[in-house]
Design an enzyme around this catalytic site. Structure first.
Site, PDB file in Angstrom:
ATOM      1  N   TRP A 128       0.826  -1.215   0.000  1.00 48.10           N
ATOM      2  CA  TRP A 128       0.000   0.000   0.000  1.00 48.10           C
ATOM      3  C   TRP A 128       0.861   1.266   0.000  1.00 48.10           C
ATOM      4  O   TRP A 128       0.328   2.379  -0.043  1.00 48.10           O
ATOM      5  CB  TRP A 128      -0.958  -0.014   1.204  1.00 48.10           C
ATOM      6  CG  TRP A 128      -1.933  -1.159   1.174  1.00 48.10           C
ATOM      7  CD1 TRP A 128      -2.097  -2.082   0.160  1.00 48.10           C
ATOM      8  CD2 TRP A 128      -2.894  -1.515   2.185  1.00 48.10           C
ATOM      9  NE1 TRP A 128      -3.086  -2.981   0.487  1.00 48.10           N
ATOM     10  CE2 TRP A 128      -3.605  -2.659   1.735  1.00 48.10           C
ATOM     11  CE3 TRP A 128      -3.228  -0.988   3.434  1.00 48.10           C
ATOM     12  CZ2 TRP A 128      -4.614  -3.273   2.476  1.00 48.10           C
ATOM     13  CZ3 TRP A 128      -4.244  -1.601   4.180  1.00 48.10           C
ATOM     14  CH2 TRP A 128      -4.933  -2.731   3.699  1.00 48.10           C
ATOM     15  N   GLU A 185      11.774   1.932  -4.620  1.00 51.76           N
ATOM     16  CA  GLU A 185      11.588   3.310  -4.167  1.00 51.76           C
ATOM     17  C   GLU A 185      12.534   3.630  -3.010  1.00 51.76           C
ATOM     18  O   GLU A 185      12.997   4.757  -2.858  1.00 51.76           O
ATOM     19  CB  GLU A 185      10.114   3.531  -3.771  1.00 51.76           C
ATOM     20  CG  GLU A 185       9.245   3.662  -5.019  1.00 51.76           C
ATOM     21  CD  GLU A 185       7.862   3.054  -4.899  1.00 51.76           C
ATOM     22  OE1 GLU A 185       7.384   2.832  -3.779  1.00 51.76           O
ATOM     23  OE2 GLU A 185       7.256   2.794  -5.965  1.00 51.76           O
ATOM     24  N   GLU A 244      11.185  -6.821  -9.574  1.00 51.98           N
ATOM     25  CA  GLU A 244      10.383  -5.642  -9.874  1.00 51.98           C
ATOM     26  C   GLU A 244      11.187  -4.706 -10.767  1.00 51.98           C
ATOM     27  O   GLU A 244      11.967  -3.877 -10.265  1.00 51.98           O
ATOM     28  CB  GLU A 244      10.016  -4.910  -8.586  1.00 51.98           C
ATOM     29  CG  GLU A 244       9.160  -5.709  -7.638  1.00 51.98           C
ATOM     30  CD  GLU A 244       8.238  -4.819  -6.821  1.00 51.98           C
ATOM     31  OE1 GLU A 244       7.036  -4.989  -6.920  1.00 51.98           O
ATOM     32  OE2 GLU A 244       8.747  -3.931  -6.113  1.00 51.98           O
ATOM     33  N   GLY A 303       1.192  -2.948  -6.285  1.00 58.78           N
ATOM     34  CA  GLY A 303       1.133  -1.617  -5.684  1.00 58.78           C
ATOM     35  C   GLY A 303      -0.232  -0.997  -5.924  1.00 58.78           C
ATOM     36  O   GLY A 303      -1.195  -1.281  -5.217  1.00 58.78           O
ATOM     37  N   GLY A 304      -0.329  -0.182  -6.967  1.00 59.70           N
ATOM     38  CA  GLY A 304      -1.546   0.589  -7.257  1.00 59.70           C
ATOM     39  C   GLY A 304      -2.829  -0.233  -7.197  1.00 59.70           C
ATOM     40  O   GLY A 304      -3.814   0.194  -6.584  1.00 59.70           O
TER      41      GLY A 304
HETATM   42  P1  PGA Z   1       2.755  -1.001  -8.943  1.00 57.75           P
HETATM   43  O1  PGA Z   1       3.813  -1.127  -7.762  1.00 57.75           O
HETATM   44  O2  PGA Z   1       1.924  -2.250  -8.945  1.00 57.75           O
HETATM   45  O3  PGA Z   1       1.956   0.241  -8.628  1.00 57.75           O
HETATM   46  O4  PGA Z   1       3.538  -0.852 -10.205  1.00 57.75           O
HETATM   47  C1  PGA Z   1       4.435  -2.360  -7.483  1.00 57.75           C
HETATM   48  C2  PGA Z   1       5.417  -2.215  -6.358  1.00 57.75           C
HETATM   49  O5  PGA Z   1       6.040  -1.143  -6.243  1.00 57.75           O
HETATM   50  O6  PGA Z   1       5.616  -3.131  -5.549  1.00 57.75           O
END
Ligand code: PGA
Length: 276
Positions: free
Chosen positions: A35, A123, A193, A259-260
């Site tokens: 999240w 990130e 990722e 994520g999203g």
């Molecule tokens: P996303 O993010 O599905 O929004 O691309 C994935 C993540 O950062 O784990």
């Protein structure tokens, strides 16, 4: 512009460890929602309630994990009591306690019900400047604390363009797991990722993902010859209800980190159901 796979378009990259042997012995599909820095505690509780409500029964073959922000972990934990949905955190400090303003330790995370931890997310690597050695210290502490640790690895778009994907993924995996014994890999998950696919809507094609997952599996075979087949390798990067089925159909894609699409109960539930 579509991002080409490594073995097409820009010349074949040496598959250093030979052909993919499809050696996955992982029996569960892992569906984890990250999240990120979204939702207040009240909103997080609402989302976790909606997810629970939509998942009356989770088969043994599927592990569902939600990873709210630090501030919401405790509140979500109280709602997940008795549920088979697992709780994960998005970061931790490698020390057990001490003068580390703003940080949180593995023991604190466990005390609020976390059994999973995401480490080395792109990130944190690229926006917050985390390096492989810090990520390695976190991995060691997490695994020593009996948390299930999800080590994130992945290349940037520039690195892929320069055919450096395998080098980057190998470096991040080897350095992230330096000093980790085979025994500890029982609690290890690798998340591939690609940075160019995170939050961009550009998903890796299933073959792009599978070729890197295969590479990681072969790398794990070198590093952990007894247990490598049992280490889940999951994919993350713009996973949606539309693309999840084809990703999960690949032999070495043992789940997804979302994520999203994990921020709305409907889309996360569709993703979970695709794994069931
Ligand atoms: P996303 O993010 O599905 O929004 O691309 C994935 C993540 O950062 O784990």
């Amino acid at each position: 512009m579509a991002i080409p796979s490594l073995t097409e378009g820009r010349g074949r990259v040496d598959f250093r460890f030979g052909e993919c042997l499809n050696n996955s012995a992982v029996t569960k599909k892992i569906i984890a929602g990250n999240w990120k820095m979204n939702l207040t505690p009240a909103e997080s509780v609402q989302l976790s309630d909606n997810i629970q409500f939509g998942l009356a029964h989770i088969p043994n073959s599927v592990e569902v994990i939600v990873c709210p922000s630090m501030i919401s972990l405790s509140a979500v934990n109280t709602r997940l009591t008795g549920s088979s949905i697992k709780l994960g955190a998005q970061n931790m400090h490698p020390a057990k306690s001490g003068a580390f303003t703003g940080e949180c330790s593995s023991e604190m995370l466990k005390a609020v019900g976390c059994t999973y931890i995401i480490i080395g997310h792109s990130e944190r690597r690229h926006v917050l400047g985390e390096k492989d050695d810090l990520i390695n210290q976190k991995m060691i502490t997490a695994l020593d604390s009996d948390l299930n640790a999800i080590l994130c690895v992945g290349e940037t778009e520039i690195e892929r363009d320069q055919n450096l994907t395998f080098n980057v993924v190998e470096r991040q995996t080897r350095l992230g797991l330096l000093g980790v014994s085979e025994e500890k890999t029982k609690s290890l998950i690798i998340a591939y990722e690609p940075v160019w696919a995170i939050g961009t809507g550009k998903t890796a094609t299933t073959s792009q993902a599978q070729e890197v997952h295969c590479f990681i599996r072969e790398l794990l075979r070198k590093m952990f010859p007894s247990f490598y087949g049992k280490i889940p390798i999951i994919y993350g990067g713009s996973v949606t209800p539309v693309n999840v089925e084809s990703l999960l159909a690949e032999s070495d894609i043992n789940g997804v980190l979302v994520g999203g699409a994990s921020l709305k109960a409907d889309s996360f539930l569709s993703i979970v159901k695709a794994a069931c």
